[in-house]
Enzyme design. Structure first.
Site, PDB file in Angstrom:
ATOM      1  N   ASN A  42      18.358  46.474  68.858  1.00 15.61           N
ATOM      2  CA  ASN A  42      17.322  45.582  69.371  1.00 15.61           C
ATOM      3  C   ASN A  42      17.575  44.183  68.827  1.00 15.61           C
ATOM      4  OD1 ASN A  42      15.035  44.744  70.708  1.00 15.61           O
ATOM      5  ND2 ASN A  42      13.581  45.742  69.327  1.00 15.61           N
ATOM      6  N   HIS A  73      20.909  39.613  67.157  1.00 10.23           N
ATOM      7  CA  HIS A  73      20.870  40.946  67.751  1.00 10.23           C
ATOM      8  C   HIS A  73      21.421  41.920  66.728  1.00 10.23           C
ATOM      9  CE1 HIS A  73      20.717  43.860  71.090  1.00 10.23           C
ATOM     10  NE2 HIS A  73      21.749  44.407  70.449  1.00 10.23           N
ATOM     11  N   CYS A  74      20.605  42.903  66.359  1.00 11.28           N
ATOM     12  CA  CYS A  74      20.985  43.833  65.292  1.00 11.28           C
ATOM     13  C   CYS A  74      21.424  45.173  65.879  1.00 11.28           C
ATOM     14  CB  CYS A  74      19.805  44.047  64.337  1.00 11.28           C
ATOM     15  SG  CYS A  74      20.189  45.150  62.963  1.00 11.28           S
ATOM     16  N   PRO A  75      22.691  45.532  65.744  1.00  4.77           N
ATOM     17  CA  PRO A  75      23.151  46.824  66.286  1.00  4.77           C
ATOM     18  C   PRO A  75      22.540  48.016  65.562  1.00  4.77           C
ATOM     19  CG  PRO A  75      24.875  45.806  64.943  1.00  4.77           C
ATOM     20  CD  PRO A  75      23.788  44.791  65.093  1.00  4.77           C
TER      21      PRO A  75
END
Length: 303
Positions: free
Chosen positions: A129, A123-125
Site C-alpha cells: 500500500n 509506496h511500501c511493498p
C-alpha cells in the site's frame, strides 16, 4: 500479478512477525518457566503480547487503510491562505495528466497504485500500500512498536541465555530450545537493525513534518544552494516539533500510541508565516519538476 505478489509479501511479513513473537514464547519462555503458569511468567509475557498486539493492529491498518485519494472534481482554492501550487509557465495549478485531475499540495501520483495519493510519503511493498495522509500515523506507530517489541524480545531471550551460562550449564537443556534460540536471534536482530534505521529516519521526518519525497527534494535543493544556483530556502510545512507531531498523531499525547484519524482532510496544510521561498526538486519517478513558494503563497511547479 502485482496484486498477488503484494499479498504474498504481506503474508510473509505477517509470518515473520508471528514466528518471532510466538515461537519464542512456546519453545523458549514456556520451557524456561517449567511449562507452568505463574504470576512471574504472566508479568513477563503480558507486556510483550501487548506490544505484539499493537504492532499487528497498526500493521493491519497500514495494509487496509486508504492513504487518501483526491476527491473527484477537486479544484484548488486560489484565495486560500494555505497556498496553492502552480506551474511557472502557465500560472495554472498542478494537474495530473494520468488521473486527469488537479493535485492538492503534497500529493503525488503513485505508479504502483495508479492514482494520486494525498501527502504521499512512499509506496511500501511490505504493506502492499502507499503510505500517505490517512495511514502515515499508523505507519509511524507500527515502526515504534516493532522497535520496542524486538528490543523486549531480544532482552528476554538474552536473559534466558545468560541465566543458563551463569550456572555453567543449560538449565534443563533441550535441543529444540537451543534451535529456536538461534532462529530467534537470526530473525529478530536483523529486523531491529533494518527497521531501527528506517524508524530513525521516519521519526526525524515526523518531527520535521516532512515526507520521504520532500526529503529527497530538500536534499537536492540544498545541493543547488551549495553550488550557488539558488538562494537559501526554508521548508514551509515545518511548524515546530510539537505542532509537526500533532499534525500527524493528533493533539492528545495520551493517544499518540493508539490508532486515530489524522487531523484535517489532506487537501490543505498549515504553513509557517516566515517561510520565505521554498523550492522543491521532485524525483523523476514522480511527477517531477521544481517547486517554489512565492510571496503570495503560490507554490510554483515546473512540469
Amino acid at each position: 500479478m502485482g496484486r498477488w505478489l503484494g499479498r504474498i509479501v504481506v503474508g510473509l511479513t505477517l509470518s515473520l512477525i508471528s514466528f518471532i513473537a510466538y515461537s519464542s514464547q512456546i519453545f523458549i519462555i514456556w520451557p524456561w518457566y517449567g511449562r507452568e503458569l505463574s504470576v512471574e511468567l504472566m508479568t513477563l509475557l503480558g507486556p510483550f503480547n501487548l506490544l505484539v498486539g499493537m504492532l499487528l493492529w497498526n500493521y493491519w491498518l497500514c495494509v487496509l487503510t486508504d492513504p487518501g485519494q483526491v476527491p473527484k472534481d477537486w479544484q484548488p482554492d486560489v484565495q486560500s491562505e494555505h497556498g496553492y501550487e502552480v506551474k511557472p509557465l502557465t500560472g495554472t495549478p498542478r494537474y495530473c495528466r494520468t488521473c486527469q485531475s488537479y493535485k492538492p499540495p503534497r500529493a503525488h501520483h503513485c505508479k504502483q497504485c495508479k492514482r494520486c495519493v494525498l501527502r504521499m510519503d512512499h509506496h511500501c511493498p511490505w504493506v502492499n500500500n502507499c503510505i500517505g495522509f490517512a495511514n502515515y500515523g499508523h505507519f509511524i506507530r507500527f515502526l515504534f512498536f516493532v522497535d520496542v517489541a524486538c528490543i523486549y524480545h531480544v532482552t528476554v531471550i538474552t536473559r534466558r541465555v545468560f541465566e543458563g551460562m551463569g550456572r555453567g550449564y543449560w538449565d534443563e537443556p533441550s535441543g529444540v530450545e537451543l534451535i529456536f534460540i538461534v532462529l530467534n536471534y537470526v530473525t529478530c536482530v536483523p529486523v531491529i537493525c533494518a527497521v531501527g534505521a528506517f524508524s530513525i529516519y521516519h521519526f526525524y521526518c515526523l518531527l520535521a513534518n516532512s515526507t520521504t519525497i520532500e526529503g529527497w527534494e530538500k536534499d537536492k535543493a540544498a545541493t543547488l544552494v551549495r553550488r550557488g544556483k539558488i538562494q537559501e530556502i526554508k521548508f514551509p510545512y515545518d511548524l515546530g516539533y510539537k505542532s509537526n507531531v500533532v499534525s500527524v498523531l493528533g493533539s492528545n499525547p495520551l493517544l499518540w500510541c493508539c490508532p486515530t484519524v489524522p487531523p484535517g482532510n489532506g487537501l490543505k496544510y498549515d504553513m509557517t508565516t516566515d517561510y520565505g521561498e521554498w523550492m522543491e526538486l521532485q524525483s523523476s519517478s514522480h511527477a517531477g519538476g521544481v517547486h517554489g513558494f512565492g510571496a503570495a503563497g503560490k507554490r510554483i511547479v515546473e512540469p
